[in-house]
Each structure stands twice: as structure tokens, then as C-alpha cells.
Design a protein around this motif. Structure first.
Motif, PDB file in Angstrom:
ATOM      1  N   ASN A  41       0.881  -1.125  -0.153  1.00 33.68           N
ATOM      2  CA  ASN A  41       0.052   0.011  -0.138  1.00 33.68           C
ATOM      3  C   ASN A  41       0.833   1.115   0.048  1.00 33.68           C
ATOM      4  OD1 ASN A  41       1.018  -0.081   2.612  1.00 33.68           O
ATOM      5  ND2 ASN A  41      -1.100  -0.099   3.595  1.00 33.68           N
ATOM      6  N   GLN A  42       2.189   1.346   0.246  1.00 31.71           N
ATOM      7  CA  GLN A  42       3.145   2.389  -0.062  1.00 31.71           C
ATOM      8  C   GLN A  42       3.871   2.189  -1.311  1.00 31.71           C
ATOM      9  OE1 GLN A  42       5.439   2.474   3.480  1.00 31.71           O
ATOM     10  NE2 GLN A  42       3.795   2.336   5.091  1.00 31.71           N
ATOM     11  N   LYS A  43       3.627   1.550  -2.176  1.00 30.15           N
ATOM     12  CA  LYS A  43       4.337   1.376  -3.326  1.00 30.15           C
ATOM     13  C   LYS A  43       3.269   2.069  -4.401  1.00 30.15           C
ATOM     14  CE  LYS A  43       6.358  -2.928  -2.375  1.00 30.15           C
ATOM     15  NZ  LYS A  43       6.455  -4.607  -2.712  1.00 30.15           N
ATOM     16  N   SER A  44       4.065   2.331  -5.690  1.00 32.82           N
ATOM     17  CA  SER A  44       3.142   2.786  -6.618  1.00 32.82           C
ATOM     18  C   SER A  44       2.576   1.647  -7.483  1.00 32.82           C
ATOM     19  CB  SER A  44       4.053   3.699  -7.864  1.00 32.82           C
ATOM     20  OG  SER A  44       4.986   2.467  -8.361  1.00 32.82           O
ATOM     21  N   PHE A  45       1.508   1.640  -8.085  1.00 28.89           N
ATOM     22  CA  PHE A  45       0.914   0.590  -8.852  1.00 28.89           C
ATOM     23  C   PHE A  45       1.940  -0.214  -9.673  1.00 28.89           C
ATOM     24  CE2 PHE A  45      -1.194  -1.093 -12.590  1.00 28.89           C
ATOM     25  CZ  PHE A  45      -2.026  -2.079 -11.929  1.00 28.89           C
ATOM     26  N   GLY A  46       2.760   0.616 -10.500  1.00 29.59           N
ATOM     27  CA  GLY A  46       3.580  -0.109 -11.370  1.00 29.59           C
ATOM     28  C   GLY A  46       4.572  -1.074 -10.633  1.00 29.59           C
ATOM     29  N   GLN A  47       5.213  -0.547  -9.412  1.00 34.25           N
ATOM     30  CA  GLN A  47       6.083  -1.071  -8.626  1.00 34.25           C
ATOM     31  C   GLN A  47       5.393  -2.160  -8.056  1.00 34.25           C
ATOM     32  OE1 GLN A  47       9.578   0.385  -8.096  1.00 34.25           O
ATOM     33  NE2 GLN A  47       9.540  -1.754  -7.999  1.00 34.25           N
ATOM     34  N   THR A  48       4.271  -2.166  -7.285  1.00 34.40           N
ATOM     35  CA  THR A  48       3.794  -3.260  -7.016  1.00 34.40           C
ATOM     36  C   THR A  48       3.484  -4.290  -7.692  1.00 34.40           C
ATOM     37  OG1 THR A  48       2.374  -1.898  -5.465  1.00 34.40           O
ATOM     38  CG2 THR A  48       1.363  -4.080  -5.889  1.00 34.40           C
ATOM     39  N   LEU A  49       3.057  -4.182  -9.131  1.00 34.37           N
ATOM     40  CA  LEU A  49       2.801  -4.888 -10.257  1.00 34.37           C
ATOM     41  C   LEU A  49       4.192  -5.649 -10.528  1.00 34.37           C
ATOM     42  CD1 LEU A  49       0.773  -5.983 -12.033  1.00 34.37           C
ATOM     43  CD2 LEU A  49       1.251  -4.242 -13.654  1.00 34.37           C
TER      44      LEU A  49
END
Length: 116
Positions: free
Chosen positions: A48-56
Motif C-alpha cells: 500500500n506504500q508502493k506505486s501501482f507499477g512497482q507493486t505489479l
């Protein structure tokens, strides 16, 4: 776009595209170190502290790592199974050789007895 302190996606792609045979020892070492640092950072920072792209990207990397690990485990299992089958095959072959040898010896002895 990567999060602060994380390895950029462009860097990952360019590293993957360039063959290892064209990389210097320094480049290979740098990639190994930065890959490990990036994996640690990916595991420490909550999703929840990462960008969407980084999470992906982290989820994709985790899936790839799991697949590699599973493949390694299955490879060992397959090798063990193959060795078991090979051992059983050798045992059956030895039994067959013993049987044929016994049959030939018996036939030879029977043939000699008939001549007498």
C-alpha cells in the motif's frame, strides 16, 4: 517509473536484453547486487506504500522466483524418480541375464546327457 531507491524498469529491461557474454564482470556484479537490494526493498515496503507499477513489478518478480524454485524442486524429484527407475531396470536386467544363463546351462547339460 520506479519508487525511490528501487531499480528502474528501464534498467531491468536493458539488463535483460543485453546478453551476459557482452557484459563485463563489473556489470554482472552490479546487476546481481542491485537485483538483491531491489528484492529486499520490495519485500520490506508494504504494497500500500508502493506505486501501482512497482507493486505489479514486485508481484511479477515474486511469481517468477516461485516458478524457478518450483522448477528446481521438480527437477530434483524427476532426477530421483529417473534414478529409481534406472536402478529397477538394472535389477530386472540382471534377473533376466541370470534366467537366460540358467536356461542355456540347463539346455547344454541336457544335450550332453542325451549324447551319453
Amino acid at each position: 517509473m520506479s519508487d525511490l531507491g528501487r531499480k528502474g524498469f528501464g534498467d531491468k529491461v536493458s539488463e535483460a536484453v543485453k546478453p551476459d557474454s557482452q557484459k563485463s564482470t563489473l556489470e554482472k556484479t552490479k546487476e546481481t547486487v542491485t537485483d538483491q537490494v531491489d528484492k529486499v526493498a520490495g519485500g520490506v515496503v508494504p504494497d500500500n506504500q508502493k506505486s501501482f507499477g512497482q507493486t505489479l513489478g514486485d508481484k511479477a518478480q515474486s511469481g517468477a522466483d516461485t516458478a524457478k524454485s518450483d522448477a528446481k524442486d521438480h527437477q530434483a524429484t524427476l532426477a530421483d524418480t529417473a534414478n529409481e527407475y534406472l536402478g529397477a531396470g538394472k535389477e530386472k536386467l540382471a534377473e533376466a541375464v541370470e534366467y537366460v544363463s540358467g536356461a542355456i546351462s540347463g539346455a547344454k547339460e541336457g544335450g550332453e546327457a542325451t549324447k551319453k
